[in-house]
Write a protein that holds these residues in place. Structure first.
Motif, PDB file in Angstrom:
ATOM      1  N   GLY A 153      54.227   1.829 -29.598  1.00  0.00           N
ATOM      2  CA  GLY A 153      53.789   2.879 -28.283  1.00  0.00           C
ATOM      3  C   GLY A 153      54.637   2.469 -27.092  1.00  0.00           C
ATOM      4  O   GLY A 153      55.176   1.142 -27.194  1.00  0.00           O
ATOM      5  N   ARG A 154      54.717   3.305 -26.174  1.00  0.00           N
ATOM      6  CA  ARG A 154      55.543   3.215 -25.057  1.00  0.00           C
ATOM      7  C   ARG A 154      54.861   3.378 -23.910  1.00  0.00           C
ATOM      8  O   ARG A 154      53.942   4.100 -23.838  1.00  0.00           O
ATOM      9  CB  ARG A 154      56.750   3.998 -24.998  1.00  0.00           C
ATOM     10  N   LYS A 192      64.292  12.020 -47.424  1.00  0.00           N
ATOM     11  CA  LYS A 192      64.155  12.932 -48.350  1.00  0.00           C
ATOM     12  C   LYS A 192      63.900  11.930 -49.854  1.00  0.00           C
ATOM     13  O   LYS A 192      63.301  12.625 -50.634  1.00  0.00           O
ATOM     14  CB  LYS A 192      65.419  13.777 -48.509  1.00  0.00           C
ATOM     15  N   LYS A 193      64.795  11.107 -49.859  1.00  0.00           N
ATOM     16  CA  LYS A 193      64.802  10.383 -51.298  1.00  0.00           C
ATOM     17  C   LYS A 193      63.425   9.577 -51.699  1.00  0.00           C
ATOM     18  O   LYS A 193      62.890   9.175 -50.763  1.00  0.00           O
ATOM     19  CB  LYS A 193      65.875   9.418 -51.460  1.00  0.00           C
ATOM     20  N   GLU A 194      63.205   9.963 -52.903  1.00  0.00           N
ATOM     21  CA  GLU A 194      61.740   9.419 -53.253  1.00  0.00           C
ATOM     22  C   GLU A 194      61.809   7.876 -53.370  1.00  0.00           C
ATOM     23  O   GLU A 194      63.237   7.303 -53.933  1.00  0.00           O
ATOM     24  CB  GLU A 194      61.166  10.016 -54.719  1.00  0.00           C
ATOM     25  N   LYS A 195      60.874   7.074 -53.233  1.00  0.00           N
ATOM     26  CA  LYS A 195      60.872   5.647 -53.587  1.00  0.00           C
ATOM     27  C   LYS A 195      59.724   5.290 -53.886  1.00  0.00           C
ATOM     28  O   LYS A 195      58.669   5.614 -53.551  1.00  0.00           O
ATOM     29  CB  LYS A 195      61.150   5.118 -52.227  1.00  0.00           C
ATOM     30  N   LYS A 196      60.076   4.299 -54.926  1.00  0.00           N
ATOM     31  CA  LYS A 196      58.777   3.736 -55.841  1.00  0.00           C
ATOM     32  C   LYS A 196      57.845   2.957 -55.019  1.00  0.00           C
ATOM     33  O   LYS A 196      58.375   1.984 -54.318  1.00  0.00           O
ATOM     34  CB  LYS A 196      59.174   3.021 -57.102  1.00  0.00           C
ATOM     35  N   GLY A 197      56.436   3.074 -54.685  1.00  0.00           N
ATOM     36  CA  GLY A 197      55.857   2.358 -53.879  1.00  0.00           C
ATOM     37  C   GLY A 197      55.931   3.222 -52.391  1.00  0.00           C
ATOM     38  O   GLY A 197      54.854   2.654 -51.634  1.00  0.00           O
ATOM     39  N   GLY A 198      56.590   4.132 -52.259  1.00  0.00           N
ATOM     40  CA  GLY A 198      56.781   4.531 -50.899  1.00  0.00           C
ATOM     41  C   GLY A 198      57.226   3.616 -49.698  1.00  0.00           C
ATOM     42  O   GLY A 198      57.863   2.706 -50.039  1.00  0.00           O
ATOM     43  N   TYR A 199      57.498   4.532 -48.665  1.00  0.00           N
ATOM     44  CA  TYR A 199      58.308   3.884 -47.580  1.00  0.00           C
ATOM     45  C   TYR A 199      57.184   3.551 -46.538  1.00  0.00           C
ATOM     46  O   TYR A 199      56.167   3.972 -46.083  1.00  0.00           O
ATOM     47  CB  TYR A 199      58.971   4.961 -46.780  1.00  0.00           C
ATOM     48  N   PRO A 200      57.566   2.198 -45.845  1.00  0.00           N
ATOM     49  CA  PRO A 200      56.672   2.127 -44.707  1.00  0.00           C
ATOM     50  C   PRO A 200      56.592   2.766 -43.682  1.00  0.00           C
ATOM     51  O   PRO A 200      57.335   3.780 -43.404  1.00  0.00           O
ATOM     52  CB  PRO A 200      57.275   0.533 -44.067  1.00  0.00           C
ATOM     53  N   VAL A 201      55.709   2.733 -42.894  1.00  0.00           N
ATOM     54  CA  VAL A 201      55.247   3.796 -41.993  1.00  0.00           C
ATOM     55  C   VAL A 201      55.401   2.978 -40.448  1.00  0.00           C
ATOM     56  O   VAL A 201      55.104   2.059 -40.281  1.00  0.00           O
ATOM     57  CB  VAL A 201      53.817   4.420 -41.866  1.00  0.00           C
ATOM     58  N   VAL A 202      56.060   3.921 -39.609  1.00  0.00           N
ATOM     59  CA  VAL A 202      55.894   3.591 -38.039  1.00  0.00           C
ATOM     60  C   VAL A 202      54.994   4.711 -37.348  1.00  0.00           C
ATOM     61  O   VAL A 202      55.696   5.936 -37.233  1.00  0.00           O
ATOM     62  CB  VAL A 202      57.193   3.059 -37.475  1.00  0.00           C
ATOM     63  N   ILE A 203      54.127   4.483 -36.709  1.00  0.00           N
ATOM     64  CA  ILE A 203      53.242   5.405 -36.016  1.00  0.00           C
ATOM     65  C   ILE A 203      53.706   5.237 -34.333  1.00  0.00           C
ATOM     66  O   ILE A 203      53.871   4.067 -33.816  1.00  0.00           O
ATOM     67  CB  ILE A 203      51.904   5.272 -35.815  1.00  0.00           C
ATOM     68  N   LEU A 204      54.076   6.619 -33.913  1.00  0.00           N
ATOM     69  CA  LEU A 204      54.637   6.145 -32.656  1.00  0.00           C
ATOM     70  C   LEU A 204      53.744   7.190 -31.526  1.00  0.00           C
ATOM     71  O   LEU A 204      53.460   8.142 -31.567  1.00  0.00           O
ATOM     72  CB  LEU A 204      56.015   7.314 -32.404  1.00  0.00           C
TER      73      LEU A 204
END
Length: 315
Positions: free
Chosen positions: A166-167, A81-93
């Motif tokens: 991936g699994r 929810k919390k905004e972060k400068k530069g954004g959060y890293p992503v993990v694609i599942l």
């Protein structure tokens, strides 16, 4: 007459769309529950892993990212929810199921775990073998990556730090997608000016080579690859991440069960990565069934291995 023709054409289009969808009904043989029923015979103490959405996270389900004409492919996003400068890293599942079954919803507990730890987790739907053969699933995942990079503001995404996890069959796809960033034969769909590169790979019990002394992939792989190795050797080789390693390949984590069949090509791939000085790590969990990531007591252990790797690479 014009009104009649319009109604006729609309009805015809609807019928053709329904026929197309009927032709590609999903194989629902692999679900979390079906895997539980199978595996508890040998592991009677296992429990299905469930995780409620954290109060610090948001979740949006079934967001269309690709229009096939007769239906759309969707993805789920769970994010802080919390905004972060530069954004959060992503993990694609990417879910598993032998390239023929399974569903993105099977990734939701893991997505909630990562969102709580400061990642944008994206569970991606991709086409399975009853609907479309290789390389359709690869193209779908790469289009999802481009879609993610084109929606950074909506979900506070850091587009420069994207991992693919991936699994099983999804692990094979994750490794292949991760080692073929920018490869022209996998460039299809929208937003081709946006990169489909990823910066990290996590392969959970997904094979790295289809035609390999350690591999026992047969009918299920043949269904996805459009034929046996004898019939389509080039396709089997091209679809193997082991054969796509270059000095541009990203770091990779292997999390494996105690079943050697699902390690096929892993050690050879590590040798190649070492030649290019690319970081890799292996966690092999003893006395585990193949779909261990779906169940306690291994759910948290699996996720913590993945989280430590991502934090090392991205933070």
């Amino acid at each position: 007459m014009k009104k009649f023709l319009s109604i006729f054409l609309s009805t015809l289009f609807l019928c053709l769309s329904l026929l197309a969808q009927e032709k590609f009904l999903r194989d629902t043989s692999f679900t979390t529950y079906s895997a539980f029923i199978k595996e508890r015979k040998n592991f009677p103490k296992i429990q299905i892993a469930k995780l409620p959405l954290s109060k610090t996270s948001l979740e949006k389900l079934d967001i269309p990212f690709k229009d096939l004409g007769y239906r759309k492919l969707n993805l789920d996003i769970t994010y802080p929810k919390k905004e972060k400068k530069g954004g959060y890293p992503v993990v694609i599942l990417l879910f598993g199921g032998g390239w023929k079954s399974g569903d993105k919803s099977m990734c939701n507990p893991q997505a909630r775990f990562f969102a709580e730890k400061g990642y944008v987790a994206v569970s991606v739907e991709y086409r399975l073998s009853p609907e479309a053969k290789y390389p359709a699933a690869v193209l779908d995942v790469k289009e999802a990556i481009r879609w993610i990079r084109s929606h950074t503001k909506e979900y506070n995404i850091d587009p420069y730090h994207i991992a693919v996890l991936g699994r099983s069959a999804g692990g094979q796809l994750a490794a292949l997608v991760g080692t073929t960033g920018g490869v022209k034969k996998y460039q299809s769909g929208k937003n081709l000016f946006i990169s489909d590169d990823v910066q990290a790979i996590i392969d959970i019990d997904g094979v790295l080579s289809f035609h390999h002394p350690e591999s026992s992939e047969g009918q299920v792989a043949s269904e996805w690859l459009g034929g046996t190795y004898v019939e389509r050797p080039t396709v089997w080789d091209d679809a193997s991440a082991l054969n796509n390693v270059t000095n541009y390949s990203p770091p990779i984590l292997f999390i494996n069960s105690s079943n050697p069949r699902f390690h096929a090509g892993r050690d050879d791939m590590i040798k190649k990565l070492d030649e290019y000085n690319i970081y890799s790590k292996v966690h092999e969990i003893p006395n585990t069934p193949h779909p261990f990531w779906l169940f306690h007591p291994w759910f948290n252990e699996t996720n913590n291995f993945a989280l430590a790797f991502l934090n090392k690479i991205f933070k």
